[in-house]
Design a protein around this motif. Structure first.
Motif, short mmCIF file in Angstrom:
data_model
loop_
_atom_site.label_atom_id
_atom_site.label_comp_id
_atom_site.label_asym_id
_atom_site.label_seq_id
_atom_site.Cartn_x
_atom_site.Cartn_y
_atom_site.Cartn_z
N ALA A 265 0.83 -1.21 0.00
CA ALA A 265 0.00 0.00 0.00
C ALA A 265 0.86 1.25 0.00
O ALA A 265 0.54 2.25 -0.66
CB ALA A 265 -0.92 -0.01 1.22
N TYR A 266 1.97 1.22 0.72
CA TYR A 266 2.90 2.35 0.75
C TYR A 266 3.44 2.66 -0.65
O TYR A 266 3.53 3.82 -1.04
CB TYR A 266 4.03 2.02 1.72
CG TYR A 266 5.31 2.80 1.53
CD1 TYR A 266 5.36 4.17 1.82
CD2 TYR A 266 6.47 2.17 1.09
CE1 TYR A 266 6.55 4.88 1.66
CE2 TYR A 266 7.64 2.87 0.94
CZ TYR A 266 7.68 4.22 1.22
OH TYR A 266 8.85 4.93 1.05
N ALA B 294 7.03 12.82 -1.52
CA ALA B 294 6.05 11.78 -1.85
C ALA B 294 5.90 10.80 -0.69
O ALA B 294 4.79 10.33 -0.40
CB ALA B 294 6.46 11.04 -3.12
N ASP B 295 7.00 10.49 -0.01
CA ASP B 295 6.91 9.64 1.18
C ASP B 295 6.07 10.31 2.26
O ASP B 295 5.26 9.67 2.94
CB ASP B 295 8.31 9.34 1.73
CG ASP B 295 9.06 8.33 0.91
OD1 ASP B 295 8.43 7.49 0.26
OD2 ASP B 295 10.32 8.36 0.93
N CYS B 296 6.26 11.61 2.43
CA CYS B 296 5.52 12.36 3.44
C CYS B 296 4.03 12.39 3.11
O CYS B 296 3.18 12.18 3.99
CB CYS B 296 6.08 13.78 3.53
SG CYS B 296 5.42 14.76 4.90
N TYR B 297 3.69 12.63 1.85
CA TYR B 297 2.29 12.60 1.44
C TYR B 297 1.67 11.23 1.69
O TYR B 297 0.49 11.11 2.06
CB TYR B 297 2.16 12.98 -0.03
CG TYR B 297 2.34 14.44 -0.35
CD1 TYR B 297 2.28 15.42 0.64
CD2 TYR B 297 2.56 14.87 -1.66
CE1 TYR B 297 2.44 16.76 0.34
CE2 TYR B 297 2.72 16.21 -1.97
CZ TYR B 297 2.66 17.16 -0.97
OH TYR B 297 2.81 18.47 -1.27
N ALA C 231 5.10 -0.67 6.54
CA ALA C 231 5.35 0.50 5.70
C ALA C 231 6.73 1.08 5.97
O ALA C 231 7.47 1.43 5.04
CB ALA C 231 4.27 1.56 5.94
N LEU C 232 7.09 1.20 7.24
CA LEU C 232 8.41 1.74 7.58
C LEU C 232 9.52 0.80 7.11
O LEU C 232 10.59 1.24 6.68
CB LEU C 232 8.51 1.97 9.09
CG LEU C 232 7.62 3.09 9.64
CD1 LEU C 232 7.65 3.10 11.16
CD2 LEU C 232 8.07 4.45 9.10
N GLY C 233 9.25 -0.50 7.18
CA GLY C 233 10.23 -1.46 6.68
C GLY C 233 10.45 -1.33 5.18
O GLY C 233 11.57 -1.43 4.70
N ARG D 282 13.79 8.33 4.49
CA ARG D 282 12.52 7.87 3.93
C ARG D 282 11.55 7.51 5.04
O ARG D 282 10.36 7.84 4.98
CB ARG D 282 12.74 6.71 2.97
CG ARG D 282 13.69 7.07 1.82
CD ARG D 282 13.49 6.20 0.61
NE ARG D 282 12.21 6.51 -0.02
CZ ARG D 282 11.88 6.09 -1.23
NH1 ARG D 282 12.72 5.34 -1.92
NH2 ARG D 282 10.71 6.39 -1.76
N MET D 283 12.05 6.83 6.06
CA MET D 283 11.20 6.51 7.20
C MET D 283 10.77 7.78 7.94
O MET D 283 9.61 7.92 8.34
CB MET D 283 11.93 5.56 8.16
CG MET D 283 12.11 4.15 7.63
SD MET D 283 12.71 3.00 8.90
CE MET D 283 14.35 3.66 9.22
N ALA D 284 11.71 8.71 8.12
CA ALA D 284 11.42 9.93 8.87
C ALA D 284 10.36 10.78 8.19
O ALA D 284 9.46 11.32 8.85
CB ALA D 284 12.70 10.75 9.06
N TRP D 285 10.42 10.90 6.86
CA TRP D 285 9.45 11.74 6.16
C TRP D 285 8.09 11.06 6.07
O TRP D 285 7.05 11.73 6.11
CB TRP D 285 9.97 12.15 4.80
CG TRP D 285 10.94 13.29 4.91
CD1 TRP D 285 12.30 13.23 4.95
CD2 TRP D 285 10.60 14.68 5.06
NE1 TRP D 285 12.85 14.48 5.11
CE2 TRP D 285 11.82 15.40 5.17
CE3 TRP D 285 9.41 15.39 5.11
CZ2 TRP D 285 11.87 16.78 5.33
CZ3 TRP D 285 9.45 16.77 5.26
CH2 TRP D 285 10.67 17.45 5.37
N PHE D 286 8.07 9.74 5.97
CA PHE D 286 6.78 9.04 6.04
C PHE D 286 6.14 9.26 7.41
O PHE D 286 4.95 9.58 7.52
CB PHE D 286 6.97 7.54 5.79
CG PHE D 286 5.69 6.74 5.84
CD1 PHE D 286 4.88 6.63 4.72
CD2 PHE D 286 5.29 6.13 7.02
CE1 PHE D 286 3.69 5.90 4.77
CE2 PHE D 286 4.10 5.41 7.09
CZ PHE D 286 3.31 5.30 5.96
#
Length: 311
Positions: free
Chosen positions: A184-185, A229-232, A254-256, A287-291
């Protein structure tokens, strides 16, 4: 994820061999044979390309990695699968698994549509969803040939997302990015590139990249495009109806996935070391931080990676 109550999107164009059973998009393209898959080197290339969505960056970033020019030619592909032919039971299980994955894709896409439509409406605007093209093997796009070796991407030329679902198998087997919410991510990230496109962010960023040559590097415009895009995607995960569908462990999936496709991790896996000057998507930590920032902030303004001093 519990997706029973999630609306399935009809903005799906099914170009798979024997496809046509999803959404309202119909066929619309050549039926291509599914390529064989294998070889860790090509798995790494696929995952390097997974989030090369967004406008002219598709062809540009492919060229940087030397995997094609964004035209019909490709410099490599997966080697043929040497496994024996599947029996009837195996074929039935594969078909059932593909049908379940396709249904999940339609549900996730529907959730993004509902969320961004409502978000735009609250701000007095109209959101026009992207179409998602399901294919196997390869198919054509205005951004060049989409194939199993290029990974999912968004093409602004026709405002469509291209996805070969076999990519999810490579995510699982190649880097251990497992789970339905990891998938889904990926979809939400590509939808976010469409969002960047229709709001004018992506065209402006692409013009700046061409003018300034910042198409790679740890602090490059290309990296800022991907982290936004990761943040969105995180914003969608927290505030959409998908939030009520999450189960224990989904966020970790998702974080993985975000961690698995960081430039530093992919480069270390491929060559034993990372080269920040060649980054195009950001590190695993970024990438994890902005998600997570999108998930926790609840505000698109918190996803302004272009003004951020520190990524």
């Amino acid at each position: 994820m519990r997706l029973d109550d999630i609306r399935r999107s009809s903005n799906i164009e099914d170009r798979r061999s024997g496809g046509g059973g999803l959404g309202g998009g119909g066929g619309g393209g050549p039926r291509m044979p599914l390529r064989g898959r294998g070889g860790i080197a090509m798995i790494v290339v696929v995952l390097l390309l997974v989030f090369f969505g967004g406008g002219d960056t598709v062809g540009t970033l492919m060229s940087i990695l030397g995997v094609g020019s964004g035209t019909s030619s490709q410099s490599g592909g997966f080697q043929a699968d040497a496994s024996p032919p599947k029996g009837i039971d195996q074929q039935a299980n594969t078909s059932r698994s593909e049908a379940e994955t396709a249904d999940r894709v339609a549900a996730v896409l529907g959730s993004t549509e509902d969320f961004w439509t409502a978000h735009f409406a609250r701000n007095g605007a109209t959101y026009t969803p992207a179409t998602l093209v399901l294919f196997d093997g390869q198919t054509s796009s205005p951004c060049g040939t989409a194939s199993s070796s290029t990974g999912p991407f968004y093409c602004p030329g026709d405002k469509k997302i291209y996805l070969d679902m076999s990519f999810f198998e490579e995510m699982d087997r190649g880097l251990g990015a497992k789970g339905d919410f990891a998938q889904a991510y990926v979809i939400a990230h590509e939808v976010a590139h469409h969002l960047q496109d229709v709001t004018g962010i992506l065209p402006k960023a692409n013009r700046a990249m061409r003018q300034q040559g910042q198409n790679k590097g740890a602090d490059s415009i290309a990296v800022r495009i991907e982290l936004q895009a990761d943040c969105y995607a995180g914003l969608w995960a927290a505030q959409s109806n998908i939030a009520q569908a999450l189960e224990p462990g989904d966020m970790e999936e998702a974080l993985g996935a975000a961690s698995a496709v960081g430039d530093d991790r992919l480069q270390k896996r491929a060559q034993g070391f990372a080269v920040p000057d060649s980054f195009t998507h950001g590190t695993s930590a970024q990438r994890m931080a902005w998600f997570k920032k999108g998930f926790e902030s609840g505000d698109m303004r918190g996803c302004d990676t272009f003004s951020a001093r520190d990524l």
